[in-house]
Motif scaffolding. Sequence first.
Motif, PDB file in Angstrom:
ATOM      1  N   ARG A 116       6.405  28.488  45.463  1.00  8.89           N
ATOM      2  CA  ARG A 116       7.768  28.800  45.151  1.00  8.89           C
ATOM      3  C   ARG A 116       7.680  29.696  43.878  1.00  8.89           C
ATOM      4  NH1 ARG A 116      11.415  23.895  45.969  1.00  8.89           N
ATOM      5  NH2 ARG A 116      10.988  23.362  48.161  1.00  8.89           N
ATOM      6  N   LYS A 117       6.612  29.821  43.108  1.00  8.30           N
ATOM      7  CA  LYS A 117       6.786  30.658  41.845  1.00  8.30           C
ATOM      8  C   LYS A 117       6.739  32.032  42.402  1.00  8.30           C
ATOM      9  CE  LYS A 117       6.031  27.379  38.661  1.00  8.30           C
ATOM     10  NZ  LYS A 117       7.420  26.644  39.013  1.00  8.30           N
ATOM     11  N   LYS A 118       6.269  32.536  43.613  1.00  4.97           N
ATOM     12  CA  LYS A 118       6.306  34.031  44.078  1.00  4.97           C
ATOM     13  C   LYS A 118       7.502  34.692  43.648  1.00  4.97           C
ATOM     14  CE  LYS A 118       2.115  33.831  46.437  1.00  4.97           C
ATOM     15  NZ  LYS A 118       1.357  33.983  47.839  1.00  4.97           N
ATOM     16  N   LYS A 119       7.393  35.695  43.173  1.00  7.58           N
ATOM     17  CA  LYS A 119       8.638  36.494  43.220  1.00  7.58           C
ATOM     18  C   LYS A 119       9.043  37.538  44.268  1.00  7.58           C
ATOM     19  CE  LYS A 119       9.434  39.454  39.513  1.00  7.58           C
ATOM     20  NZ  LYS A 119       9.402  40.352  38.355  1.00  7.58           N
ATOM     21  N   VAL A 120      10.220  37.205  44.617  1.00  5.00           N
ATOM     22  CA  VAL A 120      10.573  37.929  46.119  1.00  5.00           C
ATOM     23  C   VAL A 120      11.651  38.956  45.725  1.00  5.00           C
ATOM     24  CG1 VAL A 120      12.015  37.437  48.218  1.00  5.00           C
ATOM     25  CG2 VAL A 120      10.624  35.689  46.993  1.00  5.00           C
ATOM     26  N   LEU A 121      11.586  40.202  46.501  1.00  7.52           N
ATOM     27  CA  LEU A 121      12.266  41.278  46.418  1.00  7.52           C
ATOM     28  C   LEU A 121      12.919  41.427  47.986  1.00  7.52           C
ATOM     29  CD1 LEU A 121      13.682  43.739  45.244  1.00  7.52           C
ATOM     30  CD2 LEU A 121      11.479  45.194  45.865  1.00  7.52           C
ATOM     31  N   ASP A 122      14.296  41.470  48.229  1.00  8.17           N
ATOM     32  CA  ASP A 122      14.827  41.626  49.596  1.00  8.17           C
ATOM     33  C   ASP A 122      15.420  42.990  49.255  1.00  8.17           C
ATOM     34  OD1 ASP A 122      15.606  41.242  52.114  1.00  8.17           O
ATOM     35  OD2 ASP A 122      17.314  40.642  51.432  1.00  8.17           O
ATOM     36  N   LEU A 123      15.107  44.173  49.939  1.00  6.60           N
ATOM     37  CA  LEU A 123      15.665  45.351  50.029  1.00  6.60           C
ATOM     38  C   LEU A 123      16.978  45.414  51.290  1.00  6.60           C
ATOM     39  CD1 LEU A 123      12.485  47.633  49.623  1.00  6.60           C
ATOM     40  CD2 LEU A 123      14.384  47.219  47.946  1.00  6.60           C
ATOM     41  N   CYS A 124      17.927  46.316  51.095  1.00  6.23           N
ATOM     42  CA  CYS A 124      18.713  46.484  52.095  1.00  6.23           C
ATOM     43  C   CYS A 124      19.481  44.856  52.337  1.00  6.23           C
ATOM     44  CB  CYS A 124      18.295  47.050  53.483  1.00  6.23           C
ATOM     45  SG  CYS A 124      17.206  48.332  53.121  1.00  6.23           S
ATOM     46  N   THR A 125      19.742  44.339  51.444  1.00  5.65           N
ATOM     47  CA  THR A 125      20.170  42.620  51.768  1.00  5.65           C
ATOM     48  C   THR A 125      21.316  42.570  52.569  1.00  5.65           C
ATOM     49  OG1 THR A 125      20.023  40.650  50.597  1.00  5.65           O
ATOM     50  CG2 THR A 125      21.554  42.243  49.537  1.00  5.65           C
ATOM     51  N   GLY A 126      22.251  43.359  52.518  1.00  9.79           N
ATOM     52  CA  GLY A 126      23.604  43.240  53.424  1.00  9.79           C
ATOM     53  C   GLY A 126      24.222  41.927  53.010  1.00  9.79           C
ATOM     54  N   SER A 127      24.256  40.979  53.936  1.00 11.14           N
ATOM     55  CA  SER A 127      25.055  39.733  53.886  1.00 11.14           C
ATOM     56  C   SER A 127      24.157  38.833  53.058  1.00 11.14           C
ATOM     57  CB  SER A 127      25.312  38.983  55.185  1.00 11.14           C
ATOM     58  OG  SER A 127      24.070  38.810  55.878  1.00 11.14           O
ATOM     59  N   ALA A 191      12.492  43.221  54.057  1.00 12.56           N
ATOM     60  CA  ALA A 191      13.689  44.130  54.344  1.00 12.56           C
ATOM     61  C   ALA A 191      13.887  44.203  55.746  1.00 12.56           C
ATOM     62  CB  ALA A 191      13.121  45.505  53.978  1.00 12.56           C
ATOM     63  N   ASN A 192      15.184  44.106  55.897  1.00 14.48           N
ATOM     64  CA  ASN A 192      15.699  44.557  57.359  1.00 14.48           C
ATOM     65  C   ASN A 192      16.660  46.008  57.226  1.00 14.48           C
ATOM     66  OD1 ASN A 192      16.942  44.797  59.761  1.00 14.48           O
ATOM     67  ND2 ASN A 192      18.264  43.111  59.608  1.00 14.48           N
ATOM     68  N   PRO A 193      15.724  46.973  57.334  1.00 13.33           N
ATOM     69  CA  PRO A 193      16.611  48.167  56.951  1.00 13.33           C
ATOM     70  C   PRO A 193      17.144  48.835  58.187  1.00 13.33           C
ATOM     71  CG  PRO A 193      14.480  48.648  57.348  1.00 13.33           C
ATOM     72  CD  PRO A 193      14.549  47.157  57.339  1.00 13.33           C
ATOM     73  N   PRO A 194      18.253  49.623  57.872  1.00  8.01           N
ATOM     74  CA  PRO A 194      18.757  50.462  59.248  1.00  8.01           C
ATOM     75  C   PRO A 194      17.563  50.996  60.018  1.00  8.01           C
ATOM     76  CG  PRO A 194      19.913  51.112  57.077  1.00  8.01           C
ATOM     77  CD  PRO A 194      18.628  50.488  56.569  1.00  8.01           C
ATOM     78  N   TYR A 195      17.541  50.816  61.431  1.00 10.00           N
ATOM     79  CA  TYR A 195      16.325  51.530  61.970  1.00 10.00           C
ATOM     80  C   TYR A 195      16.749  51.907  63.371  1.00 10.00           C
ATOM     81  CZ  TYR A 195      16.147  46.216  63.970  1.00 10.00           C
ATOM     82  OH  TYR A 195      16.306  45.192  64.523  1.00 10.00           O
ATOM     83  N   ILE A 196      18.005  52.021  63.738  1.00  8.91           N
ATOM     84  CA  ILE A 196      18.628  52.469  64.914  1.00  8.91           C
ATOM     85  C   ILE A 196      18.333  54.161  64.724  1.00  8.91           C
ATOM     86  CG2 ILE A 196      20.242  52.649  66.645  1.00  8.91           C
ATOM     87  CD1 ILE A 196      19.769  49.861  66.152  1.00  8.91           C
ATOM     88  N   PRO A 197      17.783  54.905  65.470  1.00 12.05           N
ATOM     89  CA  PRO A 197      17.738  56.294  65.531  1.00 12.05           C
ATOM     90  C   PRO A 197      19.439  56.830  65.711  1.00 12.05           C
ATOM     91  CG  PRO A 197      16.062  55.533  67.042  1.00 12.05           C
ATOM     92  CD  PRO A 197      16.905  54.423  66.707  1.00 12.05           C
ATOM     93  N   THR A 198      19.817  57.766  65.106  1.00 11.40           N
ATOM     94  CA  THR A 198      21.146  58.283  64.919  1.00 11.40           C
ATOM     95  C   THR A 198      21.648  58.414  66.148  1.00 11.40           C
ATOM     96  OG1 THR A 198      20.496  59.409  62.722  1.00 11.40           O
ATOM     97  CG2 THR A 198      22.580  60.022  63.793  1.00 11.40           C
TER      98      THR A 198
END
Length: 289
Positions: A116-127, A191-198
């Motif tokens: 539980r002590k681990k430091k977490v970073l969430d990118l493109c967090t959205g909701s 991260a759950n970044p945007p990943y759909i091709p344009t």
Amino acid sequence: MTLHQLLNEGTNSLLRAGAPEAQLDARRLLLEAFHLDTVHFLMNRMQALEQTKAAEAAIRHYRQMIKKRCSRIPLQHILGNQDFMGLTFKVNKHVLIPRQDTETLVELVLEEQKDRKKKVLDLCTGSGCIAVSLAVLGGYEDVTAVDLSLEALNVASENAGRLLDGERSIRFLAGDLFEPLNDEKFDIITANPPYIPTEVIKGLQPEVRDFEPVMALDGDKDGLGFYRRIAGEADKRLNPGGCIYLEIGHDQGEAVSSLLEEAGFKNVKIIKDAPGLDRVVRGEGGRHV
Ligand code: GLN
């Protein structure tokens, strides 16, 4: 008039409008309008509704919601929320609606990272669905979540405020990926970044194409734009032994694994979601001490 008749009426309208999951959605909206749970709906559905002002208002509300759904507004935008990892998240047009696919990522982190002590970073967090679920269910004490959209961060911090107990909080930062972080390092990056091709976006179902934020979907020409940028910088942002977890499109496993391997990540693995599709790539980094 019975609930059963109202359900059929709503289902038929939705079918005519070409909406998927017509009967399920009609039932969900009926329960919402009448403040009913499934058991009471099943018990009472054949009884004539009382002719009260409250019942009339509920019928009107139900028909309005069916009309919205017929114009393909997502069910979750009408209800204002979506369940994810057993938690109810507020959603609106500024955030991607949490998908069941993404539970694969959260479950994997919870399984692999027990400290539980681990430091977490969430990118493109959205909701905030990943960051908040990890804080609530994994008990991680130090969670940072980043998004470029201030409107999304408002939704995410509201979700954190409601779902985390009083003493704990998540740090929300506005900015482009790692940019707002100075030289800070983490143990876990998600991260759950945007990943759909344009080009693919215009062929998506109307609920997604017309109502979900394009900035949460558009992964550039080949869908890999964000993975390139994240892979290029993530290793420098990880403490020794740190791990990265990326949600991917079902056909991006090989490409994203290669990007992580080229960036020096070890033990890179592709993990499948419940329907059996490639959904997460994880890797171990943190060589830069
Ligand atoms: N899984 C989402 C969809 O299929 C896309 C999510 C994303 O781009 N991160 O619509």
